[in-house]
Design a protein around this motif. Structure first.
Motif, short mmCIF file in Angstrom:
data_model
loop_
_atom_site.label_atom_id
_atom_site.label_comp_id
_atom_site.label_asym_id
_atom_site.label_seq_id
_atom_site.Cartn_x
_atom_site.Cartn_y
_atom_site.Cartn_z
N GLY A 12 0.79 -1.23 0.00
CA GLY A 12 0.00 0.00 0.00
C GLY A 12 0.81 1.27 0.00
O GLY A 12 0.32 2.33 0.40
N ALA A 13 2.05 1.23 -0.48
CA ALA A 13 2.90 2.42 -0.49
C ALA A 13 2.36 3.50 -1.43
O ALA A 13 2.56 4.69 -1.19
CB ALA A 13 4.34 2.05 -0.89
N GLY A 14 1.72 3.10 -2.51
CA GLY A 14 1.07 4.06 -3.41
C GLY A 14 1.97 4.72 -4.43
O GLY A 14 1.52 5.62 -5.14
N GLN A 15 3.21 4.30 -4.54
CA GLN A 15 4.10 4.92 -5.53
C GLN A 15 3.59 4.71 -6.94
O GLN A 15 3.70 5.60 -7.78
CB GLN A 15 5.53 4.36 -5.39
N CYS A 16 3.01 3.54 -7.20
CA CYS A 16 2.49 3.25 -8.54
C CYS A 16 1.39 4.23 -8.93
O CYS A 16 1.33 4.68 -10.07
CB CYS A 16 1.99 1.81 -8.62
N ARG A 27 -7.30 0.65 -3.25
CA ARG A 27 -8.57 0.46 -2.55
C ARG A 27 -8.63 1.42 -1.38
O ARG A 27 -7.64 1.61 -0.66
CB ARG A 27 -8.71 -0.97 -2.03
N ASP A 28 -9.79 2.01 -1.16
CA ASP A 28 -9.97 2.97 -0.08
C ASP A 28 -9.78 2.34 1.29
O ASP A 28 -9.21 2.95 2.20
CB ASP A 28 -11.36 3.61 -0.14
N GLU A 29 -10.24 1.11 1.46
CA GLU A 29 -10.24 0.51 2.79
C GLU A 29 -8.86 0.10 3.30
O GLU A 29 -8.60 0.14 4.49
CB GLU A 29 -11.21 -0.68 2.87
N ASP A 30 -7.95 -0.29 2.39
CA ASP A 30 -6.65 -0.77 2.88
C ASP A 30 -5.45 -0.31 2.04
O ASP A 30 -4.32 -0.64 2.36
CB ASP A 30 -6.65 -2.30 2.99
#
Length: 66
Positions: A12-16, A27-30
């Motif tokens: 879930g780092a979100g770099q992509c 995903r919003d939840e995790d």
């Protein structure tokens, strides 16, 4: 180019999402990666490759077309 993601590996780092928001979401939840386009257009390929390279969990796999 074909993209696959391993949700089990994703941290879930979100770099992509920051690098290629047209191809990846979370995903919003995790925060786990969501693949929006498994076969993106050519103009997205460099960003997708970079996303795979910087993914700290190595959750993104890119297969190049022959």
């Amino acid at each position: 180019m074909k993209i696959t993601v391993d949700e089990e590996k994703c941290c879930g780092a979100g770099q992509c999402v920051l690098i290629a928001p047209e191809v990846f979401d979370q995903r919003d939840e995790d925060g786990i990666v969501v693949l929006l386009d498994a076969a993106p257009p050519a103009e997205q390929h460099d960003a997708v490759r970079e996303s795979a390279e910087v993914c700290p969990a190595a959750a993104i796999q890119v297969t190049e077309d022959a």
